[in-house]
Structure formats: C-alpha cells, structure tokens
Enzyme design. Structure first.
Site: not given
Lengths: 381, 292
Positions: B211, B250
């Site tokens: 990501e 995150h």
C-alpha cells in the site's frame, strides 16, 4: 498526526525550545495590535503541509497595514486542497545564519535519522549533498545526543555550538513527544551563538496518544483542527471523508481492502464519499458504532447509495447483518438504498436477515458494483 | 537481513493473553487449523486451562512446562512491548504480534531487542502468518488459506484475505503466507524475506500486497535485484487514488513528498521485473494464468 506549526512550536516551547513570540489568529477574529509582539512581523498560514512559502501563505509585514492585508489574503486561501483557517503572526527574526536540523524515524534501519546542515531555509533538496550531514542512531537519549555531537562537529565553527545545543534539546523533545518527524527549518543562528526555531514541522505517533497527555489535551481542545485524529481517538476506528461531493457511502472494514475498493470505484468512474475501517471485531454485539458511521455518511449531501463490503475472516455475518439492519432503522438521516456484499462465516443467516429488510446480498463484488451503478443511474433520470 | 519464517505442524506454540476474548477465540481456531498450540500465558488468570491447554503466569513458566518455541501475542497495544520482553527472556525466538496500535517508539525498542537476540518477529498489526495446510499463527481465515505454490506477503490484513480467497477460488493456493503488518516499524519487512522465498522449494512464484506510504515496496524491489530473484513476482498496491498526506488507517500510509507514492512504488517494482496489477480481478487472472 501532523501538527500545525503554531501547535508544534507552543509544545516545543514548553520543553524549553526558543521560538519567536507569536499569536494565533482565526478567520473570524480581529487582530488587536496590543496582543501582538512588536514588529516587524511574518504572517504564516497554518496548514498541515510543506511548501507554504512557495504557495504564498508566508509573508513578511513591516507595517500594521501590511499585516492586515496579508492576513486577509492568506486566511481562506486553499493550499493543496486545504483551506487556511488560521494564521500565526510572529515577530521576524534577524538571523545571521539559517541552518537545518531534522530527526526522522527510519523504519528500515530501526532507528532515528538525524540530519544537520549549515544551509537551511531554502529547499533542503537544493543544498549540495556534501553540505548535509546525516546518520542513523538508536531511538534513545544517549546515542542520539552522541550522534548530534558527531554531526555538529563537522559544521562551520560559527554555528557548531548552536547546532549542538539545539540538536541535543530537540532530540530529547523527539523522544519525549514520541515523534515520527521533527524538522526545524530554518534553525536561526544569531550573532553571538544564540538560536531560535524559525519553523517547526512535527509529526507525532497517534498510537502513543493515550500516554501523551499534552498531545491528548491538544486534540481534544482543537478537535475541529484535527478532526480525523480526534474522531479516531474518541471512537477507536478510522473514518475519513475522501470526497465531499462523493455519491457512494462506504461501510467497510480493513484499511487495505477499503483503500483498494476506493481505487477500483474511482477507476470505474464512480465517486466514493468516505474511507472507513470500522473493525467489525470491535462492534461487540452493539449497534453504536454502526449508527455513528451511518449518521456521518448521512451528512454527505451527494450520497445516493450505501455500499457495504465486508470480508469476514472471523466475524459472524449473521450477527453483523442483524446489527446493520437495526442500525439502519436507528439512523433515519441516511435515506439511500443499501447494497451489501458479504463473504465469510454465517452467510445463510445473513442472507435471511437482509432479505427480510429488503436488501439483496451479493458475494461477488462485481455484481454488487453493478447494483450500485443501477442506483446511481436511476438517480439521473 | 535474512529471516526464515518457516514453522511446521510440530512447532510448539503458546498464546500470550489466552484468557482474553481474542485469545480464547484464536487459540481454538489455530488448533482447529492444525497449529500445535501447547499452552497460554495470562498474568493473574484464575483459570488453569483454556481450550484444553494449560495457562501459566508468565512465559518462563510456560516454556518450562510446554517447551514452547513460538508465541502469538494477543495483548493490548500498551502492554505489547513488555509481553515481548517476557517471551524473549524465556527463550522464545519466534513472535507473532497481531495487536494493532503499538506505539512506534515501543516498536523501535522491540525491533532492537529482536535484532540483538536473533528473534524472528512478525508484526505488529499483522493478521499473522501461515504455512498453508500445516499451521497458522494469527487470524488468517481458513477459506483464504489453501495449500499451493504461491508465496504471499502483505501489509494489509483484509486485502490479503480477499486476495487469498479469490485466488483459492481461482485454483491458486499459497505456500508460506506472511502478513508483515501495516505499521512502519515492523519485525519483518518484505525485503527481509526475499532470500527465504528464493530458497523455499514449495514456492514457485511470489505475490506482495502493498500500500502507499513508507518504503517497504521500494526496498523489496532493490532486494529482488540484489538477490537475482528468479521466480515470477506479482504485486498489488492499494491507495492509488488516496490524497497526499491523508492517513487512512495504517500509520504507514502517510505519504511524504513523492517518496512512497503509488507511482514511485509501481516504477520501482516494474524496474525489478515485478508485474504490478491495477485491480484484484486482474491480479487473480494474471497470477492464475501463470501458475495454474
């Protein structure tokens, strides 16, 4: 969280870091001369992003008239998609030199990268590499201080003592605040060796918030300035509006899967409204979190359909569906059709519960997206 | 670094925090999958047994009684560092920590402790790891975890569940699956496992699910080139359309400048010969075409 310069400076000042005297002024406030430090001033737009100087929201003012004009021009301006809601009006510093000092977490090296340079102020990217000194040290007081001393000793004599002192003090602040990044650029060095933090870019670790009382108080007191952090801290999950004009509300879990879904929707020409990592494991049999999210999504004026996408490794989808149906009934603000795509444990029970509420259940994401599309196009007619 | 994550069905495992909600549930699910769960730790617990295994007050007692070599730590974020110290002091050299929200300065301390003692640490914020068909440590759902030739590493939990599930449906199973986790400072990074996957006979190809933010994917690309990794490598990177500077869940997804952007990661991976897919559907089709 990425602190505004003003908040970063005031926090650092409390830890003994010298900063220019200044004051925060909001969009609707009038500027009272008596509350300001003596001029000349610099007017600094407060947004959590770099490149503010280039964007024209940092301007020097010699007279009260200039001060008012600059503040008026900067407040309300939009920089990288963010509206300037506040300015910090600060006394200009008559510096002899502008140096550069930064501490940043280096995840791959498992330590803190310390960067020192005699040349700050301008783009640090433009400074020739042989004039930037940098090393990684373990994230503990002694090794960081020793690292600062090693790097400072390589700087010109006029600024080395100031850089060493600033470095040692800011290294302690970095550890104490559990920072991820602390950058002082420019680090003003005055004649005689005194120094002042001209700017402060401070990013702290949201995970440490429960034990960082000063930061926790700041987030509570300025929830409007740090909405995402305040929300996460209060509710325990992540919700971000990604497009205020978005048409698809998302009820999703998992940061990676939710991000990927947003990517794929946009790729397909659709407009998601929000990002959400609701953490189904944290629902604990209650509708509170779901109702909260549905209410927030209901505030999106352009939202025309709600897409529920849950891949349940562990969560019981039957129970989740019961909670969802209950929550939808309890959140009347959201009056849009619901499309559900669920995969995992308890699918038959989920299908029954959702069917009774008039919601079709898909297991295939593409089929769910086709239904989302049909709701969006009906809206057009 | 060269980390070997291989466990097997005989590796004796304890669960720290076994009397908690997650501890009770996942010790049962891991046992069902085939993991050799031999005990649990819970300071001050009133019960002596959970799911048929003994509960001890600390890791020292647990290791003495059960001979455990690995631990799954299901304790709170603020207690995680201390629990890791307990495990390592007791001689455990394999730690999986699913806990989300570990303060990053604690993670730095844990990182150093693991490097100094040679302990393998997977996490934090990891869904766990598994040798498919033998044993899993953590939360990985069984529906996503079919044995096969594909090595899988992921920063995100849910996205890897979805990817593993669709791959399994498409006829592709996994060999060794390591959820490295979503935190910036982590015990095991993508790049650390390149030598392992290169040598692992069961792994015929490798998929990473990354990501935006951080530099894990860029480091991984460099490691592939350095080790002349010869097996096919695939990648899926989430967050292509995320606005710059916005954290979405995150901690690792905070992008500073061009470093860590989707474009930068894609370019680095492609230069190392990795096939980068834009969507889940394309990824499943592409990987299946190569491996089935």
């Amino acid at each position: 969280m990425y602190l505004l310069e003003h908040d970063a400076k005031e926090l650092l000042a409390r830890l003994g870091v010298p900063i220019p005297p200044g004051r925060l002024i909001g969009r609707d406030e009038t500027i009272h001369r008596s509350a300001l430090p003596p001029g000349p001033w610099v007017v600094k737009g407060q947004v959590p992003t770099g490149g503010r100087g280039k964007a024209g929201i940092i301007r020097k003012a010699a007279t009260p008239q200039e001060l008012t004009d600059h503040a008026r021009a900067i407040l309300g301006a939009t920089i990288k998609g963010r509206v300037v809601e506040e300015v910090r009006i600060e006394q200009q510093v008559d510096a002899a030199r502008e140096a550069y000092l930064a501490f940043l977490l280096d995840p791959a090296a498992g330590g803190v990268r310390v960067i020192l340079s005699e040349s700050g102020g301008v783009d640090i990217e433009q400074v020739p590499p042989e004039r930037i000194f940098s090393e990684v040290a373990p994230a503990a007081a002694e090794p960081l201080a020793a690292c600062v001393q090693r790097l400072a000793s390589r700087l010109p004599r006029e600024i080395a003592p100031a850089a060493r002192e600033a470095g040692e003090l800011l290294a302690r602040a970095f550890l104490e605040l559990e920072a991820v990044l602390l950058e002082i650029n420019p680090l003003f060095v005055l004649d005689g060796g005194r120094w002042i933090a001209g700017d402060a870019k401070l990013v702290t670790d949201d995970n440490a918030l429960p034990r960082q009382k000063a930061l926790e108080l700041l987030v509570k007191a300025r929830a409007g300035t740090y909405p995402d952090v305040a929300r996460k801290h209060e509710h325990g999950f992540d919700y971000v509006v990604v497009d205020t004009r978005g048409e698809i509300g998302l009820l999703t879990t998992g940061a990676g899967l939710s991000m990927m879904l947003i990517d794929e929707l946009r790729e397909a020409g659709m407009k998601p409204y929000n990002f959400l990592d609701i953490r189904t494991g944290g629902l604990r049999g209650e509708t509170k979190r779901l109702i909260q999210v549905l209410t927030w999504i209901g505030r999106g004026k352009g939202v025309k359909v709600l897409l529920v996408n849950i891949f349940a490794g562990i969560t019981d989808l039957g129970e989740f569906s019961r909670l969802l149906v209950e929550a939808i009934a309890a959140a009347p603000q959201l009056k849009v059709p619901v499309v559900a795509r669920l995969v995992g444990n308890g699918l038959p029970a989920a299908r029954e519960v959702l069917a009774a509420a008039g919601i079709a259940l898909h297991t295939d994401l593409d089929a769910a997206l086709a239904e989302v599309r049909s709701h969006l196009s009906q809206e057009l007619r | 670094m060269n980390i070997n994550p291989r466990i097997d069905r005989n590796t004796p495992v304890i669960v720290q925090g076994i009397t908690g909600r997650a501890g009770q549930l996942h010790s049962r699910l891991m046992k069902q999958y085939g993991t050799n769960v031999v005990g649990g730790v819970s300071p001050g617990a009133r019960v002596s047994e959970v799911n048929g295994v003994p509960v001890l007050a600390d890791c020292g007692a647990a290791v003495e009684k059960t001979g455990a070599r690995a631990s799954v730590l299901l304790v709170g974020a603020m207690q995680l560092l201390e629990a890791m110290r307990d495990a390592i002091a007791a001689g455990i050299r394999y730690l999986v920590t699913p806990t989300e929200g570990m303060p990053v300065h604690d993670a730095l301390k844990a990182w150093k402790l693991c490097r100094d003692t040679g302990a393998v640490w997977v996490g934090a914020s990891t869904p766990g790891m598994a040798v498919a068909g033998e044993a899993k440590l953590g939360f990985l759902p069984d529906d996503s975890l079919k044995p096969g030739p594909l090595g899988l590493m992921s920063r995100s939990g849910t996205l890897s569940y979805e990817a593993g599930y669709r791959l399994a449906q498409g006829g592709v199973g996994t060999s060794v699956w390591v959820g490295v986790g979503g935190d910036p400072v982590k015990g095991t990074r993508f790049a650390d496992l390149v030598p392992f996957y290169a040598a692992d006979a069961r792994t015929r190809a490798l998929l990473i699910i990354g990501e935006i933010g951080g530099s894990d994917e860029e480091e991984f690309a460099r490691a592939l080139t350095e080790y002349r990794f010869a097996k096919p490598v695939f990648a899926l990177i989430a967050g292509r359309s995320a606005p710059e500077g916005v954290t979405m869940g995150h901690a690792g997804a905070l992008v500073h400048g061009s470093h860590g952007t989707h474009a930068a990661k894609r370019a680095a991976l492609e230069a190392a010969g990795v096939r980068v897919f834009a969507t889940l559907n394309e990824m499943v089709a592409g990987v299946a075409a190569r491996l089935r």
